[in-house]
Design a protein around this motif. Structure first.
Motif, PDB file in Angstrom:
ATOM      1  N   UNK A 107       9.956  -1.231  -9.788  1.00 32.16           N
ATOM      2  CA  UNK A 107      11.047  -2.103  -9.363  1.00 32.16           C
ATOM      3  C   UNK A 107      11.118  -3.402 -10.136  1.00 32.16           C
ATOM      4  N   UNK A 108       9.945  -3.877 -10.610  1.00 31.87           N
ATOM      5  CA  UNK A 108       9.887  -5.134 -11.366  1.00 31.87           C
ATOM      6  C   UNK A 108       9.463  -4.923 -12.816  1.00 31.87           C
ATOM      7  N   UNK A 109       9.159  -3.674 -13.160  1.00 30.14           N
ATOM      8  CA  UNK A 109       8.745  -3.313 -14.517  1.00 30.14           C
ATOM      9  C   UNK A 109       7.435  -4.002 -14.931  1.00 30.14           C
ATOM     10  N   UNK A 110       6.554  -4.205 -13.968  1.00 30.70           N
ATOM     11  CA  UNK A 110       5.234  -4.745 -14.294  1.00 30.70           C
ATOM     12  C   UNK A 110       4.216  -3.611 -14.309  1.00 30.70           C
ATOM     13  N   UNK A 111       3.175  -3.767 -15.143  1.00 28.33           N
ATOM     14  CA  UNK A 111       2.141  -2.735 -15.209  1.00 28.33           C
ATOM     15  C   UNK A 111       0.788  -3.354 -15.530  1.00 28.33           C
ATOM     16  N   UNK A 112      -0.245  -2.664 -15.060  1.00 26.85           N
ATOM     17  CA  UNK A 112      -1.619  -3.122 -15.241  1.00 26.85           C
ATOM     18  C   UNK A 112      -2.483  -1.911 -15.577  1.00 26.85           C
ATOM     19  N   UNK A 113      -3.307  -2.069 -16.608  1.00 23.89           N
ATOM     20  CA  UNK A 113      -4.214  -0.986 -17.001  1.00 23.89           C
ATOM     21  C   UNK A 113      -5.656  -1.411 -16.752  1.00 23.89           C
ATOM     22  N   UNK A 114      -6.422  -0.468 -16.235  1.00 24.96           N
ATOM     23  CA  UNK A 114      -7.843  -0.699 -15.971  1.00 24.96           C
ATOM     24  C   UNK A 114      -8.586   0.572 -16.354  1.00 24.96           C
ATOM     25  N   UNK A 115      -9.505   0.454 -17.292  1.00 23.59           N
ATOM     26  CA  UNK A 115     -10.315   1.576 -17.745  1.00 23.59           C
ATOM     27  C   UNK A 115     -11.765   1.337 -17.386  1.00 23.59           C
ATOM     28  N   UNK A 116     -12.474   2.403 -17.006  1.00 21.03           N
ATOM     29  CA  UNK A 116     -13.863   2.227 -16.635  1.00 21.03           C
ATOM     30  C   UNK A 116     -14.492   3.510 -16.143  1.00 21.03           C
ATOM     31  N   UNK A 117     -15.373   3.385 -15.164  1.00 22.77           N
ATOM     32  CA  UNK A 117     -16.114   4.526 -14.629  1.00 22.77           C
ATOM     33  C   UNK A 117     -15.768   4.699 -13.155  1.00 22.77           C
ATOM     34  N   UNK A 118     -15.402   5.930 -12.796  1.00 24.96           N
ATOM     35  CA  UNK A 118     -15.046   6.258 -11.420  1.00 24.96           C
ATOM     36  C   UNK A 118     -16.224   6.922 -10.715  1.00 24.96           C
ATOM     37  N   UNK A 119     -16.409   6.549  -9.441  1.00 30.73           N
ATOM     38  CA  UNK A 119     -17.409   7.178  -8.576  1.00 30.73           C
ATOM     39  C   UNK A 119     -16.718   7.606  -7.287  1.00 30.73           C
ATOM     40  N   UNK A 137       6.912  -5.332 -20.256  1.00 29.16           N
ATOM     41  CA  UNK A 137       7.766  -4.472 -19.435  1.00 29.16           C
ATOM     42  C   UNK A 137       8.660  -3.522 -20.224  1.00 29.16           C
ATOM     43  N   UNK A 138       8.497  -3.456 -21.541  1.00 32.94           N
ATOM     44  CA  UNK A 138       9.379  -2.610 -22.346  1.00 32.94           C
ATOM     45  C   UNK A 138       9.307  -1.145 -21.925  1.00 32.94           C
ATOM     46  N   UNK A 139      10.474  -0.493 -21.961  1.00 29.30           N
ATOM     47  CA  UNK A 139      10.628   0.952 -21.804  1.00 29.30           C
ATOM     48  C   UNK A 139      10.292   1.461 -20.397  1.00 29.30           C
ATOM     49  N   UNK A 140      10.143   0.553 -19.425  1.00 27.57           N
ATOM     50  CA  UNK A 140       9.932   0.973 -18.038  1.00 27.57           C
ATOM     51  C   UNK A 140      11.286   1.060 -17.347  1.00 27.57           C
ATOM     52  N   UNK A 141      11.590   2.217 -16.773  1.00 26.85           N
ATOM     53  CA  UNK A 141      12.857   2.393 -16.053  1.00 26.85           C
ATOM     54  C   UNK A 141      12.672   1.856 -14.627  1.00 26.85           C
ATOM     55  N   UNK A 142      13.638   1.109 -14.178  1.00 24.67           N
ATOM     56  CA  UNK A 142      13.540   0.481 -12.861  1.00 24.67           C
ATOM     57  C   UNK A 142      13.863   1.500 -11.771  1.00 24.67           C
ATOM     58  N   UNK A 143      12.946   1.659 -10.831  1.00 26.41           N
ATOM     59  CA  UNK A 143      13.092   2.609  -9.719  1.00 26.41           C
ATOM     60  C   UNK A 143      12.503   1.996  -8.465  1.00 26.41           C
ATOM     61  N   UNK A 144      12.995   2.472  -7.314  1.00 22.73           N
ATOM     62  CA  UNK A 144      12.441   2.030  -6.035  1.00 22.73           C
ATOM     63  C   UNK A 144      11.882   3.245  -5.298  1.00 22.73           C
ATOM     64  N   UNK A 145      10.611   3.213  -4.895  1.00 20.65           N
ATOM     65  CA  UNK A 145      10.029   4.351  -4.191  1.00 20.65           C
ATOM     66  C   UNK A 145      10.284   4.283  -2.700  1.00 20.65           C
ATOM     67  N   UNK A 146      10.327   5.438  -2.070  1.00 21.08           N
ATOM     68  CA  UNK A 146      10.302   5.484  -0.613  1.00 21.08           C
ATOM     69  C   UNK A 146       9.610   6.771  -0.183  1.00 21.08           C
ATOM     70  N   UNK A 147       9.047   6.747   0.998  1.00 18.92           N
ATOM     71  CA  UNK A 147       8.270   7.873   1.511  1.00 18.92           C
ATOM     72  C   UNK A 147       9.187   8.825   2.280  1.00 18.92           C
ATOM     73  N   UNK A 148       9.067  10.105   1.991  1.00 26.63           N
ATOM     74  CA  UNK A 148       9.850  11.116   2.676  1.00 26.63           C
ATOM     75  C   UNK A 148       9.370  11.223   4.115  1.00 26.63           C
ATOM     76  N   UNK A 149      10.304  11.162   5.058  1.00 26.91           N
ATOM     77  CA  UNK A 149       9.932  11.147   6.479  1.00 26.91           C
ATOM     78  C   UNK A 149       9.161  12.404   6.878  1.00 26.91           C
TER      79      UNK A 149
END
Length: 304
Positions: A107-119, A137-149
């Motif tokens: 919705x705001x075209x923001x993104x965060x990457x985090x790489x590491x080790x999963x447990x 924010x380049x190349x991110x298409x703006x969308x709004x999510x919602x949960x299916x009832x």
């Protein structure tokens, strides 16, 4: 301070962006700043990439209500869910594993990457950060999510070695996908690719090609491919929550014979295995508002 590995440095030199990449490197850290911690707790989705026991790379979608991702400290995120049954990364994330993650707020075209080790942890997983950084924010298409009832449960996976005609159309219509790669040391990364529908070309049922658009000059995906060609792609049907997981190998074409609008290079992907999971997520997203940065496609060669 985080350093680029030799593959990334080689890709940056080949692309002629080494100076810009060195400036971008200053944004890469090993801890989550407070704004990033708040950002993650607000997200309903995160994409995670990793390798299976056969060394194949995959990318998967994890979703939940805001708060299902938490950051108990500056080096750690907890994700209160696991991949659905049949997801290629489900067995991988049941044990410690190198992973790459990316969270996008469409919705705001923001993104965060985090790489590491999963447990694994009860009901989910914990990721300890080794690399943390935000992207433009380049190349991110703006969308709004919602949960299916009344969300339908995830269907059993459909597995194949090549794309069916319907799956090929899914790829051609895609405006977004995610790509997981790894370095020679096995450190994984998950990244986003976006463009107007048709930007991913289906050359055959087992071969795709996409343009590499101008970005932050880090070239982490291309740098990983210089060291290890294994790659995993994730395409999401945003209207149904269905996921299409592809694994294979990828190589960079630094001087493509056929020009691709907005790109100076392209990536060829050779498919080895495909997994489709219908209704993998109870979330669906609105129709997109396309990014103003998306290059205009050639109507004669880039038809969705």
């Amino acid at each position: 301070m985080v350093q680029y590995h030799p593959g990334e440095l080689a890709a940056q030199r080949r692309a002629g962006v080494a100076e810009q990449a060195e400036y971008s490197r200053l944004a890469i850290g090993t801890t989550l700043p407070p704004p990033a911690m708040r950002f993650l707790t607000e997200q309903p989705m995160i994409v995670i990439g990793g390798a299976d026991d056969d060394g194949r790379m995959w990318a998967s979608l994890l979703t939940g209500p805001p708060g299902f991702i938490s950051a108990p400290d500056e080096r750690t995120i907890d994700v209160d869910t696991r991949p659905v049954p049949g997801d290629p990364l489900a067995p991988v994330l049941a044990r410690p594993a190198q992973v790459g993650t990316i969270a996008i707020e469409a919705g705001t075209r923001r993104r965060m990457r985090l790489n590491g080790v999963s447990h694994p942890r009860p009901g989910g997983l914990r990721v300890t950060a080794e690399q943390v950084y935000a992207n433009c924010p380049k190349y991110i298409q703006q969308r709004t999510p919602h949960r299916v009832a009344e969300a339908r449960p995830a269907a059993p996976p459909v597995v194949g070695a090549t794309l069916t005609p319907t799956q090929q159309q899914t790829v051609r219509r895609a405006d977004t996908f995610f790509v997981a790669t790894r370095s020679a040391a096995g450190a994984c990364d998950a990244s986003h690719r976006g463009g107007n529908p048709g930007f991913v070309r289906v050359l055959s049922p087992a071969r795709l090609r996409w343009p590499d658009y101008i970005g932050n000059a880090m070239l982490m995906t291309l740098g990983n491919l210089q060291q290890d060609p294994a790659a995993g792609l994730l395409l999401v049907d945003w209207s149904t929550g269905t996921t299409l997981h592809l694994t294979g190998t990828a190589e960079v074409d630094w001087e493509p014979a056929v020009a691709m609008p907005g790109a100076q290079r392209a990536v060829d992907f050779h498919l080895e295995r495909v997994v489709q999971i219908d209704h993998a997520s109870p979330l669906v997203w609105s129709a997109p508002t396309y990014s103003r940065f998306n290059p205009t496609l050639d109507p004669e060669t880039d038809q969705p």
